[in-house]
Design a protein around this motif. Structure first.
Motif, mmCIF file in Angstrom:
data_model
loop_
_atom_site.group_PDB
_atom_site.id
_atom_site.type_symbol
_atom_site.label_atom_id
_atom_site.label_comp_id
_atom_site.label_asym_id
_atom_site.label_seq_id
_atom_site.Cartn_x
_atom_site.Cartn_y
_atom_site.Cartn_z
ATOM 1 N N GLY A 199 22.523 3.664 79.992
ATOM 2 C CA GLY A 199 21.647 2.915 79.105
ATOM 3 C C GLY A 199 21.235 1.544 79.566
ATOM 4 N N SER A 200 21.639 1.134 80.797
ATOM 5 C CA SER A 200 21.267 -0.200 81.253
ATOM 6 C C SER A 200 21.393 -0.297 82.766
ATOM 7 C CB SER A 200 22.177 -1.259 80.610
ATOM 8 O OG SER A 200 21.857 -2.548 81.079
ATOM 9 N N SER A 201 20.463 -1.059 83.380
ATOM 10 C CA SER A 201 20.582 -1.370 84.807
ATOM 11 C C SER A 201 21.558 -2.511 85.049
ATOM 12 C CB SER A 201 19.203 -1.735 85.379
ATOM 13 O OG SER A 201 18.341 -0.611 85.343
ATOM 14 N N ASP A 202 21.977 -3.181 83.984
ATOM 15 C CA ASP A 202 23.032 -4.201 84.049
ATOM 16 C C ASP A 202 24.369 -3.463 84.076
ATOM 17 O OD1 ASP A 202 25.114 -5.963 83.293
ATOM 18 O OD2 ASP A 202 23.696 -7.314 82.329
ATOM 19 N N LEU A 203 25.062 -3.525 85.196
ATOM 20 C CA LEU A 203 26.279 -2.740 85.341
ATOM 21 C C LEU A 203 27.367 -3.157 84.366
ATOM 22 C CD1 LEU A 203 26.551 -2.251 89.214
ATOM 23 C CD2 LEU A 203 25.783 -0.614 87.489
ATOM 24 N N ASP A 204 27.392 -4.409 83.958
ATOM 25 C CA ASP A 204 28.380 -4.833 82.961
ATOM 26 C C ASP A 204 28.130 -4.137 81.627
ATOM 27 O OD1 ASP A 204 29.672 -6.522 84.752
ATOM 28 O OD2 ASP A 204 28.443 -8.258 84.205
ATOM 29 N N ALA A 205 26.859 -4.096 81.217
ATOM 30 C CA ALA A 205 26.519 -3.415 79.964
ATOM 31 C C ALA A 205 26.766 -1.917 80.078
ATOM 32 C CB ALA A 205 25.065 -3.691 79.606
ATOM 33 N N ALA A 206 26.412 -1.323 81.219
ATOM 34 C CA ALA A 206 26.636 0.108 81.430
ATOM 35 C C ALA A 206 28.123 0.432 81.376
ATOM 36 C CB ALA A 206 26.035 0.533 82.761
ATOM 37 N N THR A 207 28.933 -0.443 81.935
ATOM 38 C CA THR A 207 30.386 -0.227 81.929
ATOM 39 C C THR A 207 30.926 -0.171 80.508
ATOM 40 O OG1 THR A 207 30.687 -1.247 84.102
ATOM 41 C CG2 THR A 207 32.602 -1.199 82.643
ATOM 42 N N GLU A 208 30.420 -1.012 79.635
ATOM 43 C CA GLU A 208 30.903 -1.013 78.260
ATOM 44 C C GLU A 208 30.591 0.313 77.569
ATOM 45 O OE1 GLU A 208 32.938 -3.313 77.114
ATOM 46 O OE2 GLU A 208 32.714 -4.261 79.095
ATOM 47 N N THR A 209 29.393 0.844 77.796
ATOM 48 C CA THR A 209 29.048 2.143 77.209
ATOM 49 C C THR A 209 29.934 3.244 77.776
ATOM 50 O OG1 THR A 209 26.755 1.429 76.928
ATOM 51 C CG2 THR A 209 27.175 3.802 76.863
ATOM 52 N N PHE A 210 30.142 3.219 79.070
ATOM 53 C CA PHE A 210 31.002 4.199 79.737
ATOM 54 C C PHE A 210 32.401 4.176 79.119
ATOM 55 C CE2 PHE A 210 33.160 5.363 83.981
ATOM 56 C CZ PHE A 210 32.925 6.711 83.813
ATOM 57 N N LEU A 211 32.944 2.982 78.940
ATOM 58 C CA LEU A 211 34.279 2.856 78.356
ATOM 59 C C LEU A 211 34.301 3.286 76.896
ATOM 60 C CD1 LEU A 211 35.366 -0.503 80.021
ATOM 61 C CD2 LEU A 211 36.422 1.730 80.389
ATOM 62 N N LYS A 220 40.225 14.116 75.937
ATOM 63 C CA LYS A 220 39.346 15.067 76.615
ATOM 64 C C LYS A 220 38.884 14.565 77.984
ATOM 65 C CE LYS A 220 39.036 18.489 73.681
ATOM 66 N NZ LYS A 220 37.740 18.916 73.162
ATOM 67 N N VAL A 221 39.396 13.418 78.416
ATOM 68 C CA VAL A 221 38.998 12.852 79.708
ATOM 69 C C VAL A 221 40.217 12.800 80.621
ATOM 70 C CG1 VAL A 221 37.964 10.896 80.926
ATOM 71 C CG2 VAL A 221 37.187 11.473 78.607
ATOM 72 N N ASP A 222 40.232 13.677 81.613
ATOM 73 C CA ASP A 222 41.282 13.637 82.634
ATOM 74 C C ASP A 222 41.146 12.386 83.484
ATOM 75 O OD1 ASP A 222 43.247 14.663 84.711
ATOM 76 O OD2 ASP A 222 41.402 14.674 85.887
ATOM 77 N N GLY A 223 39.896 12.053 83.812
ATOM 78 C CA GLY A 223 39.677 10.888 84.666
ATOM 79 C C GLY A 223 38.202 10.602 84.821
ATOM 80 N N ILE A 224 37.936 9.541 85.545
ATOM 81 C CA ILE A 224 36.558 9.152 85.847
ATOM 82 C C ILE A 224 36.386 9.114 87.356
ATOM 83 C CG2 ILE A 224 36.325 7.833 83.716
ATOM 84 C CD1 ILE A 224 36.669 5.272 85.445
ATOM 85 N N LYS A 225 35.202 9.510 87.795
ATOM 86 C CA LYS A 225 34.855 9.458 89.208
ATOM 87 C C LYS A 225 33.755 8.413 89.362
ATOM 88 C CE LYS A 225 32.830 11.156 93.209
ATOM 89 N NZ LYS A 225 31.536 10.880 93.818
ATOM 90 N N VAL A 226 34.078 7.342 90.070
ATOM 91 C CA VAL A 226 33.174 6.199 90.164
ATOM 92 C C VAL A 226 32.650 6.086 91.584
ATOM 93 C CG1 VAL A 226 32.913 3.734 89.732
ATOM 94 C CG2 VAL A 226 34.583 5.052 88.425
ATOM 95 N N ARG A 233 34.512 -3.912 91.184
ATOM 96 C CA ARG A 233 34.160 -3.326 89.891
ATOM 97 C C ARG A 233 35.064 -2.141 89.570
ATOM 98 N NH1 ARG A 233 30.223 -3.985 86.410
ATOM 99 N NH2 ARG A 233 29.143 -5.434 87.806
ATOM 100 N N GLU A 234 35.388 -1.316 90.563
ATOM 101 C CA GLU A 234 36.271 -0.182 90.305
ATOM 102 C C GLU A 234 37.654 -0.651 89.880
ATOM 103 O OE1 GLU A 234 38.341 3.481 92.738
ATOM 104 O OE2 GLU A 234 36.197 3.122 93.060
ATOM 105 N N VAL A 235 38.185 -1.684 90.531
ATOM 106 C CA VAL A 235 39.502 -2.205 90.173
ATOM 107 C C VAL A 235 39.496 -2.714 88.736
ATOM 108 C CG1 VAL A 235 41.148 -4.051 90.632
ATOM 109 C CG2 VAL A 235 40.224 -2.718 92.527
ATOM 110 N N PRO A 256 40.417 3.345 101.358
ATOM 111 C CA PRO A 256 41.837 3.164 101.662
ATOM 112 C C PRO A 256 42.527 2.163 100.735
ATOM 113 C CG PRO A 256 40.562 3.222 103.691
ATOM 114 C CD PRO A 256 39.589 3.126 102.560
ATOM 115 N N GLU A 257 41.899 1.022 100.501
ATOM 116 C CA GLU A 257 42.521 0.015 99.648
ATOM 117 C C GLU A 257 42.584 0.471 98.194
ATOM 118 O OE1 GLU A 257 39.444 -3.367 98.592
ATOM 119 O OE2 GLU A 257 39.060 -2.670 100.631
ATOM 120 N N LEU A 258 41.573 1.217 97.744
ATOM 121 C CA LEU A 258 41.555 1.653 96.356
ATOM 122 C C LEU A 258 42.588 2.744 96.097
ATOM 123 C CD1 LEU A 258 37.696 1.615 95.933
ATOM 124 C CD2 LEU A 258 39.318 0.161 94.690
#
Length: 388
Positions: A199-211, A220-226, A233-235, A256-258
């Motif tokens: 719903g947004s090109s602003d990744l902060d706003a998109a993250t809130e909707t995703f969450l 019903k959510v085993d996990g997320i694939k980012v 942002r993933e951390v 590797p680090e993630l």
């Protein structure tokens, strides 16, 4: 013997291939991380079709490659973008791939998760039609016994008027899912049609909707694939996930680090993996995770860090054409007899790009038969008229 490889500046330079491969043998199942390789499909090189015709797949070679991944303890993420979903492989082909791969997984005891999308829609669609298309694909995947991955949808990105449409569609699907699914967030660097997802090109706003989607249905959510190619942002995102919801990294630049994760003092959080780069890196990646299973994070990084240069090369912009390099390395490794792709995508990368991929792959010891890889590289150079 040396190989004369073309460089991006038009010059040729001599490269001396290695003569011995690294040995990666099958081993114990992976325990500390859940690891999926998003696997490619093998085209039928003898099919008399045009690039925009339905894909002609070599099913024997395609399934053999999945058995190769399973033999090293990796899970297979099927019918994802690495399989050229929406870039040569249509829904009819993807459905057949899902059925065949799920049956093969059951036969050999392999782990499999399959992409659920909306690519049977061929024109503009309403949000309700997008939801119905998702439902059809979810039913098929669940009927095979495979885990479902709810993929990002081009049709939903085009139809949604606001974040509420995403909340409605995903909420409906999660209520219907019989088992926990993996939610898939693919950034526009992988597919420009997905710009503004959630719903947004602003990744902060998109993250809130995703969450918000996850928070409403954590059971019903085993996990997320980012797949945003943004480690920070993933951390931050994985720190906000509900207890029990996994983060599967799709970051082919910083994996590797993630996967290794944070120090215990910082919370000890880590990412599992669902990666396209683990198609060519499969045996090496599995070996590295087995080292991590023993608690040796430094040994894990020692094995996997040197692979990042190859991954960043394959996934360089335009990132969506990384599949060409993946299939090229499969050909050099002997997993298929030809360098042909569905949709004619073998032409999507330049000869200097492929030459560098060969050099980096050889340096890592990825090729089970270095002499075969050298011979095939030379045959490609001959086709392009590169003097020996």
């Amino acid at each position: 013997m040396t190989v004369r490889l073309p460089r991006a500046d038009g010059s040729l330079s001599a490269y001396e291939p290695r003569t011995e491969p690294l040995n990666f043998t099958s081993g114990a199942p992976l325990t500390s991380r859940a690891v999926f390789s998003a696997a490619h499909v093998v085209a039928d090189p003898y099919a008399d079709i045009s690039p925009d015709a339905p894909a002609a797949v070599d099913w024997d070679a395609t399934l053999a490659f999945r058995r190769h991944l399973w033999s090293h303890g990796l899970g297979v993420a099927e019918a994802m973008d690495t399989a050229q979903r929406g870039m040569g492989l249509d829904w009819a082909g993807a459905a057949e791939l899902i059925r065949r791969s799920a049956a093969e997984a059951e036969a050999v005891g392999g782990t499999i998760a399959c992409g659920v999308g909306t690519d049977q829609l061929t024109g503009p669609a309403s949000v309700a039609e997008v939801r119905d298309a998702y439902e059809q694909q979810l039913a098929l995947v669940e009927s095979t016994g495979a885990q479902a991955i709810l993929m990002a949808s081009r049709a939903l990105a085009a139809a949604a008027a606001s974040a509420d449409d995403y909340l409605d569609v995903y909420g409906h699907l999660l209520r219907q899912a019989s088992e926990p699914v993996i939610l898939h967030w693919l950034g526009p660097m992988f597919d420009p049609a997905l710009d503004g997802y959630w719903g947004s090109s602003d990744l902060d706003a998109a993250t809130e909707t995703f969450l918000d989607v996850i928070a409403a249905h954590p059971d019903k959510v085993d996990g997320i694939k980012v797949s945003l190619l943004d480690a920070r942002r993933e951390v931050e995102l994985r720190r906000r996930l509900p207890q029990g919801v996994r983060c599967y990294t799709g970051d082919d630049f910083n994996y590797p680090e993630l996967i290794a994760g944070e120090e215990p003092a910082a919370g000890g959080r880590f990412s599992h993996a669902l990666l396209g780069i683990f198609d060519p890196l499969g045996p090496l990646a599995a070996e590295a995770v087995r080292v991590l299973d023993t608690g040796d994070a430094a040994g894990f990084r020692k094995l996997l860090d040197p692979t990042v240069e190859l991954s960043r090369h394959l996934f360089q912009a335009p990132t969506r054409f990384y599949k060409t390099g993946v299939v090229f390395l499969a050909w050099l490794s002997g997993h298929q007899s030809h360098f042909t792709m569905v949709g004619g995508l073998q032409s999507a990368r330049s000869l200097p790009h492929l030459a560098r991929a060969y050099e980096l792959g050889d340096g890592l010891g990825l090729f089970p038969d270095p002499a075969l890889a050298e011979s095939r590289m030379k045959s490609l150079l001959d086709v392009y008229g590169v003097p020996r």
